[in-house]
Design a protein around this motif. Structure first.
Motif, short mmCIF file in Angstrom:
data_model
loop_
_atom_site.label_atom_id
_atom_site.label_comp_id
_atom_site.label_asym_id
_atom_site.label_seq_id
_atom_site.Cartn_x
_atom_site.Cartn_y
_atom_site.Cartn_z
N ASN A 1 0.81 -1.22 0.00
CA ASN A 1 0.00 0.00 0.00
C ASN A 1 0.84 1.27 0.00
OD1 ASN A 1 -2.33 -1.55 0.02
ND2 ASN A 1 -2.65 -1.37 2.22
N ASN A 2 2.08 1.19 0.45
CA ASN A 2 2.94 2.37 0.52
C ASN A 2 4.02 2.40 -0.56
OD1 ASN A 2 2.36 4.09 3.13
ND2 ASN A 2 2.09 1.94 3.71
N ALA A 3 4.17 1.32 -1.29
CA ALA A 3 5.28 1.20 -2.25
C ALA A 3 5.25 2.28 -3.32
CB ALA A 3 5.27 -0.18 -2.89
N HIS A 4 4.12 2.45 -3.97
CA HIS A 4 4.07 3.43 -5.06
C HIS A 4 4.14 4.86 -4.52
CE1 HIS A 4 2.49 -0.08 -7.37
NE2 HIS A 4 3.25 0.47 -8.30
N THR A 5 3.67 5.05 -3.31
CA THR A 5 3.75 6.39 -2.72
C THR A 5 5.20 6.81 -2.53
OG1 THR A 5 1.65 6.06 -1.56
CG2 THR A 5 3.08 7.84 -0.77
N VAL A 6 6.04 5.92 -1.98
CA VAL A 6 7.43 6.31 -1.75
C VAL A 6 8.19 6.48 -3.06
CG1 VAL A 6 7.57 5.29 0.55
CG2 VAL A 6 8.26 3.92 -1.42
N LEU A 7 7.76 5.77 -4.09
CA LEU A 7 8.41 5.94 -5.39
C LEU A 7 7.98 7.23 -6.08
CD1 LEU A 7 8.16 2.25 -6.66
CD2 LEU A 7 10.25 3.46 -6.00
N GLU A 8 6.72 7.62 -5.90
CA GLU A 8 6.20 8.83 -6.54
C GLU A 8 6.40 10.08 -5.68
OE1 GLU A 8 2.15 7.74 -7.20
OE2 GLU A 8 2.70 6.03 -8.49
N GLU A 9 6.47 9.89 -4.36
CA GLU A 9 6.67 11.02 -3.43
C GLU A 9 7.82 10.66 -2.49
OE1 GLU A 9 3.00 12.00 -1.40
OE2 GLU A 9 1.86 11.08 -3.04
N PRO A 10 9.06 10.77 -2.94
CA PRO A 10 10.20 10.28 -2.16
C PRO A 10 10.34 10.91 -0.78
CG PRO A 10 10.85 10.77 -4.42
CD PRO A 10 9.47 11.30 -4.26
N THR A 11 9.79 12.10 -0.58
CA THR A 11 9.93 12.77 0.72
C THR A 11 8.65 12.68 1.56
OG1 THR A 11 9.31 14.92 -0.23
CG2 THR A 11 11.65 14.39 -0.18
N ASN A 12 7.80 11.73 1.24
CA ASN A 12 6.60 11.48 2.06
C ASN A 12 7.04 10.74 3.32
OD1 ASN A 12 4.24 10.20 3.21
ND2 ASN A 12 3.15 10.67 1.31
N TYR A 13 7.17 11.48 4.43
CA TYR A 13 7.73 10.90 5.66
C TYR A 13 6.93 9.69 6.14
CZ TYR A 13 9.39 10.25 10.42
OH TYR A 13 9.89 9.69 11.56
N HIS A 14 5.62 9.81 6.14
CA HIS A 14 4.79 8.76 6.72
C HIS A 14 4.88 7.46 5.92
CE1 HIS A 14 3.31 11.48 9.71
NE2 HIS A 14 2.96 12.36 8.78
N ALA A 15 4.90 7.57 4.59
CA ALA A 15 5.05 6.38 3.77
C ALA A 15 6.44 5.77 3.95
CB ALA A 15 4.80 6.72 2.30
N ARG A 16 7.46 6.62 4.00
CA ARG A 16 8.82 6.13 4.22
C ARG A 16 8.93 5.43 5.58
NH1 ARG A 16 12.50 5.67 -0.01
NH2 ARG A 16 12.51 7.54 -1.29
N ALA A 17 8.27 6.00 6.59
CA ALA A 17 8.32 5.40 7.92
C ALA A 17 7.65 4.02 7.93
CB ALA A 17 7.64 6.33 8.93
N GLU A 18 6.50 3.91 7.27
CA GLU A 18 5.82 2.62 7.19
C GLU A 18 6.71 1.57 6.54
OE1 GLU A 18 2.96 1.84 8.50
OE2 GLU A 18 1.60 3.55 8.49
N ILE A 19 7.34 1.93 5.43
CA ILE A 19 8.21 1.00 4.71
C ILE A 19 9.42 0.63 5.56
CG2 ILE A 19 9.81 0.83 2.76
CD1 ILE A 19 7.00 0.41 1.85
N MET A 20 10.02 1.61 6.21
CA MET A 20 11.23 1.36 7.00
C MET A 20 10.96 0.40 8.16
SD MET A 20 13.92 4.20 8.38
CE MET A 20 15.62 3.96 7.86
N TRP A 21 9.87 0.64 8.88
CA TRP A 21 9.55 -0.22 10.02
C TRP A 21 9.11 -1.60 9.55
CZ3 TRP A 21 10.99 -1.50 14.33
CH2 TRP A 21 10.19 -2.02 15.38
N ALA A 22 8.40 -1.67 8.44
CA ALA A 22 8.00 -2.96 7.89
C ALA A 22 9.21 -3.80 7.52
CB ALA A 22 7.10 -2.76 6.67
N GLY A 23 10.25 -3.15 6.97
CA GLY A 23 11.46 -3.88 6.60
C GLY A 23 12.13 -4.51 7.79
N THR A 24 12.09 -3.82 8.93
CA THR A 24 12.67 -4.37 10.16
C THR A 24 11.83 -5.54 10.67
OG1 THR A 24 13.65 -2.24 10.75
CG2 THR A 24 13.38 -3.84 12.52
N LEU A 25 10.52 -5.34 10.73
CA LEU A 25 9.64 -6.40 11.22
C LEU A 25 9.68 -7.63 10.32
CD1 LEU A 25 6.49 -4.34 12.30
CD2 LEU A 25 8.21 -5.39 13.78
#
Length: 387
Positions: A226-250
């Motif tokens: 759900n956040n993948a295309h957002t971070v690719l289209e809006e690289p500085t979207n903090y909330h989407a980046r945060a979701e992806i970053m924490w998901a990668g750890t989990l």
């Protein structure tokens, strides 16, 4: 559900500007640190200066070893082991992504070993202890910031092998999503694929009565999707980046595989590709995972149908579960393609020249995977499916 013991000792420090506390976290373990990193990006971004300043404010003496490449090399690891031994390093600070962290872990297990560090990766030595490791994460992907494993490539023979031990988990990991804003789209997409693959390796299990961790896996996958295309289209979207970053750890801190036995065949199959061709691990997984799925789905059509329904919202056809399963595999392949990943070996400019060699090397220590045990012929057939 399998019996299990779960303990993850990595302290996660998450949020904006958190790299500023790296000195405070480091000095707990000593006054001499090996600062380990890749290329020049951490210097260009100013991260290097912030980390060094924080360390110096705590009176930490800094030794440096840069030059880590994707698919990190054992030659640099050996250099790091020597550097740590000669200078009595107290902690290795990895500033970068999975390659840097894996390289740091390999150095850390080699410091108190008299033989060659590659022995750990061939099974000729067992990990007994590990120098403390700290992390400032810049690329969410490998999950190595809180995992117990390391993957290293030996240039001699183009072998890419893994080793793991509880002592190899970093003592702390600093995760600031802002540090990922400047990642190239391709690197971001490779990371997304890598973390999804970590979940899929755990999801496809023969273990029954694991609905809780099934749901955790599915939720983490859907969050990434759900956040993948957002971070690719809006690289500085903090909330989407945060979701992806924490998901990668989990995805790779072992919580999601409690009570179950994962597969890991696709990772081993891909390691042979990136070991020879130096392909980005995430890109290789985007190619191999759908091919593996097509090869093994009949082993448990119900699980693949469940995956299609819960992750990709494919309606279950009770009269044709195989149709549902195949639709989920197709959705997976289409998603990887939609974020710019190759889904065939041809797209990655890889032909069949080394298929037999890769299948032989991959299985020389036994069959691969747990969901379905894959022999040399099976691995060769999966490479063929991935063409």
């Amino acid at each position: 559900m399998q019996d299990f013991t779960f303990q993850n000792g990595t302290k996660i420090i998450f949020g904006k500007d958190q790299e500023q506390v790296v000195g405070q976290e480091t000095v707990v373990y000593g006054k001499k640190v090996l600062l380990h990193f890749g290329g020049g990006s951490i210097k260009e971004s100013g991260l290097y200066d912030r980390v060094v300043q924080s360390l110096q404010e705590q009176g930490v003496e800094i030794f440096e070893l840069g030059g880590v490449k994707p698919n990190p090399r054992v030659s640099l690891v050996r250099e790091g082991v020597t550097l740590c031994k000669e200078n009595r390093i107290d902690l290795i600070l990895a500033v970068g992504g999975g390659s840097v962290i894996d390289s740091a872990k390999a150095i850390a297990i080699g410091v108190n070993y008299d033989g060659d560090v590659w022995d750990f990766f061939t099974g000729n030595a067992s990990v007994a202890d590990c120098l403390p490791i700290g992390v400032v994460l810049t690329i969410p992907a490998a999950g190595s910031e809180s995992s117990a494993g390391s993957v290293i490539t030996n240039e001699e023979g183009a072998y890419k092998r893994a080793v793991g031990h509880e002592t190899m988990r970093p003592k702390f990991a600093i995760l600031n999503p802002v540090l990922t804003y400047t990642l190239p789209s391709y690197q971001t997409a490779c990371g997304i694929t890598d973390m999804m693959a970590h979940i899929l390796e755990r999801y496809f299990t023969n273990e029954k009565h694991v609905d809780l961790t099934d749901r955790l896996c599915e939720a983490t996958l859907k969050t990434i999707i759900n956040n993948a295309h957002t971070v690719l289209e809006e690289p500085t979207n903090y909330h989407a980046r945060a979701e992806i970053m924490w998901a990668g750890t989990l995805a790779h801190n072992d919580l999601l595989n409690t009570g179950r036995i994962g597969d890991w065949g696709s990772h081993d199959i891909e390691h042979e590709i990136s070991g020879i061709y130096d392909l980005a691990h995430g890109a290789g997984l985007a190619i191999i995972f759908p091919a593996w799925m097509k090869y093994v789905y009949k082993h448990d059509v119900n699980r693949f149908a469940q995956f299609a329904n819960r992750v990709w919202d494919v309606e279950i056809d009770l009269n044709d579960l195989e149709k549902t399963a195949l639709a989920g595999i197709k959705k997976t392949e289409e998603f990887f393609s939609s974020i710019g990943m190759p889904v065939t070996l041809k797209e990655a400019n890889i032909d069949d020249e080394h298929f037999e060699e890769m299948a032989r090397k991959g299985t020389e220590r036994g069959p691969l995977g747990n969901f379905v045990k894959l022999q040399e012929t099976d691995v060769y057939n999966i490479y063929q499916l991935a063409k």
